[in-house]
Design a protein around this motif. Structure first.
Motif, mmCIF file in Angstrom:
data_model
loop_
_atom_site.group_PDB
_atom_site.id
_atom_site.type_symbol
_atom_site.label_atom_id
_atom_site.label_comp_id
_atom_site.label_asym_id
_atom_site.label_seq_id
_atom_site.Cartn_x
_atom_site.Cartn_y
_atom_site.Cartn_z
ATOM 1 N N TRP A 1 0.835 -1.201 0.000
ATOM 2 C CA TRP A 1 0.000 0.000 0.000
ATOM 3 C C TRP A 1 0.872 1.253 0.000
ATOM 4 C CZ3 TRP A 1 -4.908 0.240 3.596
ATOM 5 C CH2 TRP A 1 -5.707 1.330 3.222
ATOM 6 N N HIS B 1 2.593 1.682 -3.330
ATOM 7 C CA HIS B 1 1.615 2.129 -4.326
ATOM 8 C C HIS B 1 1.379 3.630 -4.214
ATOM 9 C CE1 HIS B 1 -2.553 3.019 -5.641
ATOM 10 N NE2 HIS B 1 -2.220 2.235 -6.656
ATOM 11 N N ASN B 2 1.242 4.132 -2.990
ATOM 12 C CA ASN B 2 1.022 5.566 -2.796
ATOM 13 C C ASN B 2 2.226 6.382 -3.259
ATOM 14 O OD1 ASN B 2 -1.508 5.141 -1.698
ATOM 15 N ND2 ASN B 2 -0.788 5.131 0.423
ATOM 16 N N THR C 1 2.499 6.062 -7.177
ATOM 17 C CA THR C 1 1.363 6.664 -7.877
ATOM 18 C C THR C 1 1.330 8.184 -7.716
ATOM 19 O OG1 THR C 1 0.058 4.651 -7.550
ATOM 20 C CG2 THR C 1 -1.138 6.651 -8.112
#
Length: 295
Positions: free
Chosen positions: A204, A207-208, A211
């Protein structure tokens, strides 16, 4: 003297960011403290005392590495604002390589030295099983990378995008702790922390970061990270196999094993990466540090 008043929109932004930081810090506190609470509640204070002896050494190393990473937060944030995404991503890969080398050496030291050190310090009756030591080494290795990814998240100000991750990761860890401790004891407590970080927290967080900050895919980075893990596992167990042949006086054996635990992973890293751009960057940093110290 301060005059005037902030616009309502700016106040709202500040309030929202404070809320996001509070949520993030709350999740971190729960994640770091739930293990000790569960151990004391289900396994007793004696078991907690033995666990804390091991975790004390891990937390000391985490604090030293964390101090260096926190010191770099301001420069990382400045680079994020002023430099291109490509330059920041390159720096991120360089930092990851440097941290992977340091973490590999530290993990190897834990694997090879935990038990002989505890035998000298606390005695054989206050030692954990070696399988639990392996889990603690895995936990430490993951935690250090998690620290680096968090530094980049904080430097980029991604608190709103990341506000729920620490809380959900900690609640997942707590739930797994309460379930698994009743079946496999110590193993369940540490394994639940490793699983919650590996399958919830770190994916997670990455991904943050990719992204929202780098705005690129992380497939190639994950391949690189996986290779670091493979090299670390191989060098750690290679060093441990060599340490098994050391049988001198306990203190002398500890010193010899320390040399092996530092030398073997360093040599393996040098052989595997001395032609890479990341190694060149590291060598340049070391050269600059030596020049400064010699003046």
């Amino acid at each position: 003297k301060a005059k005037g008043d902030l616009p309502k929109e700016d106040k709202q932004v500040i309030k929202q960011r404070v809320k996001d930081i509070v949520t993030s810090k709350l999740g971190g506190v729960i994640l770091n403290s739930s293990d000790t609470v569960v151990i004391s509640a289900f396994l007793g204070l004696s078991a907690l005392a033995i666990y804390q002896n091991y975790y004390f050494l891990i937390s000391a190393v985490i604090s030293m590495v964390g101090t260096a990473l926190i010191g770099a937060t301001a420069s990382i944030g400045n680079s994020i604002v002023l430099e291109s995404k490509e330059k920041n991503f390159k720096d991120f890969k360089d930092f990851t390589f440097i941290l992977s080398w340091i973490t590999c050496v530290c993990t190897c030291c834990f694997l090879c030295l935990f038990q002989p050190f505890m035998e000298i310090w606390m005695g054989k009756d206050r030692m954990l099983d070696f399988s639990i030591v392996i889990l603690l080494c895995i936990y430490y290795y993951m935690y250090e990378f998690n620290q680096l990814f968090n530094i980049y998240k904080d430097a980029a100000g991604l608190w709103h995008e990341d506000r729920w991750r620490p809380l959900i990761t900690s609640l997942t860890n707590l739930t797994l702790n309460l379930i698994m401790v009743q079946f496999i004891g110590f193993y369940g407590v540490i394994l639940s922390t490793v699983l919650s970080m590996l399958f919830v927290g770190m994916p997670w967080l990455l991904h943050n970061v990719f992204t929202c900050l780098f705005k690129t895919g992380m497939k190639e980075f994950l391949k690189r990270l996986f290779f670091y893990v493979v090299v670390a596992v191989g060098s750690c167990f290679g060093a441990y196999a060599l340490c098994e042949f050391i049988h001198f006086h306990p203190i002398i054996s500890l010193m010899v094993k320390l040399v092996i635990a530092v030398t073997v992973p360093s040599l393996v890293y040098f052989v595997c990466f001395f032609k890479t751009q990341e190694f060149y960057k590291l060598s340049e940093i070391i050269k600059r540090m030596l020049k400064v110290s010699s003046k």
